[in-house]
Design an enzyme around this catalytic site. Structure first.
Site, PDB file in Angstrom:
ATOM      1  N   VAL A 153     -12.379 -17.744  -9.300  1.00 15.45           N
ATOM      2  CA  VAL A 153     -12.780 -19.118  -8.898  1.00 15.45           C
ATOM      3  C   VAL A 153     -11.573 -19.632  -8.281  1.00 15.45           C
ATOM      4  O   VAL A 153     -11.620 -20.598  -7.551  1.00 15.45           O
ATOM      5  CB  VAL A 153     -13.407 -19.549 -10.218  1.00 15.45           C
ATOM      6  CG1 VAL A 153     -13.524 -21.110  -9.989  1.00 15.45           C
ATOM      7  CG2 VAL A 153     -14.540 -19.074 -10.598  1.00 15.45           C
ATOM      8  N   LYS A 154     -10.498 -19.339  -9.107  1.00 12.19           N
ATOM      9  CA  LYS A 154      -9.206 -20.411  -8.278  1.00 12.19           C
ATOM     10  C   LYS A 154      -8.895 -19.903  -6.971  1.00 12.19           C
ATOM     11  O   LYS A 154      -8.728 -20.773  -6.185  1.00 12.19           O
ATOM     12  CB  LYS A 154      -7.923 -19.844  -9.430  1.00 12.19           C
ATOM     13  CG  LYS A 154      -6.603 -20.164  -9.033  1.00 12.19           C
ATOM     14  CD  LYS A 154      -6.436 -21.881  -8.618  1.00 12.19           C
ATOM     15  CE  LYS A 154      -5.433 -22.250  -7.864  1.00 12.19           C
ATOM     16  NZ  LYS A 154      -3.992 -21.699  -8.330  1.00 12.19           N
ATOM     17  N   LEU A 155      -9.179 -18.614  -6.525  1.00 13.55           N
ATOM     18  CA  LEU A 155      -8.733 -18.254  -5.044  1.00 13.55           C
ATOM     19  C   LEU A 155     -10.012 -18.784  -4.357  1.00 13.55           C
ATOM     20  O   LEU A 155      -9.431 -19.315  -3.187  1.00 13.55           O
ATOM     21  CB  LEU A 155      -8.662 -16.657  -5.169  1.00 13.55           C
ATOM     22  CG  LEU A 155      -7.292 -16.256  -5.644  1.00 13.55           C
ATOM     23  CD1 LEU A 155      -7.554 -14.798  -5.622  1.00 13.55           C
ATOM     24  CD2 LEU A 155      -6.269 -16.588  -4.923  1.00 13.55           C
TER      25      LEU A 155
END
Length: 288
Positions: A153-155
């Protein structure tokens, strides 16, 4: 982040290779450890926040690494934007009874200082519930699913950020080259479909001419490489992500890998012979 946990009342032990950084948190009330492994050995909850996956491996892996120093029943929360292959390998090597949550963060230096980060947590439900009260002092915590989903999700959020950041300079250049004043353009963008968090957060760093040195082109490219690794599972062409990676790589080749992230816009200024300086009270993000 360390200082916020101290202020929240936790007994915090800290370590950093940067002696000045360690001195600052010690002055704020943390106890300085002699190494990452020493820090891990004392911890019930051990948090790592490092620039790159190879740094995480250097700190955590091996017989003298911090992973082997963790006590049974302790929890390791990795705040690094990391490579899942490494996270899964370290999880398999963890001492019995040690639980792991990957929880990379977004929100920049100002978000860390003000407790307004967004944290993307991956891990089983019990581990997440144990981590969430600690992470809640740093900002909004989103449970993304099983171990590794926090990094995904962060990426994805960085994927969208880098595409938008690479496009900002192109939009400003197009307006300036065709006779529109930058102030007018800025006002119009903020009050149109062109508006976004990235525009509002990043454009002032272009206007001020410092290009936000709190995040380097090298880190942008590191994350873009990790994003491209995930993109192999899509099995379709993703040309916007590829174009963004090319734009940041071009800026890094021109100004150096440690140059501030928004040199991706400066490269356009320099090549086009344009200036994106705009007078205003542009408080640097790391001072907000």
């Amino acid at each position: 982040m360390c200082q916020r946990l101290v202020k929240a009342g936790y007994p915090v032990t800290a370590f950093d290779l940067n002696a000045a950084a360690l001195e600052r948190v010690a002055a704020a009330g943390a106890v300085a450890a002699s190494s990452a492994a020493d820090c891990a050995a004392r911890a019930d909850v051990f948090l790592t926040s490092l620039p790159r996956p190879d740094h995480v491996e250097a700190v955590m892996a091996g017989d003298s690494g911090a992973l082997k120093s963790l006590k049974p029943g302790s929890l390791w929360i990795d705040l690094t934007t990391n490579r899942n292959e490494l996270v899964f390998r370290l999880a398999a090597e963890a001492p019995e009874g040690v639980k792991i949550v990957d929880s990379p963060v977004t929100g920049a230096v100002d978000g860390a200082r003000n407790g307004k980060l967004t944290l993307f947590a991956g891990g089983d439900q019990a581990s997440f519930e144990r981590a969430a009260p600690v992470l809640g002092h740093l900002g909004m915590v989103i449970h993304c699913g099983a171990l590794g989903t926090g990094n995904v999700v962060k990426l994805v959020t960085n994927q969208l950020w880098f595409i938008a950041a690479a496009a900002i300079g192109e939009g400003f250049a197009t307006g300036l080259a065709n006779g529109v004043e930058l102030g007018t353009l800025w006002h119009a963008i903020q009050n149109s479909v062109g508006d976004s968090f990235v525009v509002r957060h990043d454009a002032p760093s272009i206007f001020a001419g410092h290009y936000d040195p709190s995040f380097s082109l090298d880190l942008c490219l590191k994350d873009l490489r990790l994003i491209q690794e995930l993109n192999r599972n899509v099995r379709a062409a993703l040309p916007m992500t590829t174009a963004a990676e090319g734009a940041f790589a071009l800026a890094a080749s021109r100004y150096g890998a440690q140059a501030a992230e928004l040199h991706v816009a400066r490269r356009i200024e320099d090549d086009a012979g344009l200036s994106m300086r705009f007078e205003g009270d542009w408080v640097p993000p790391w001072e907000q």
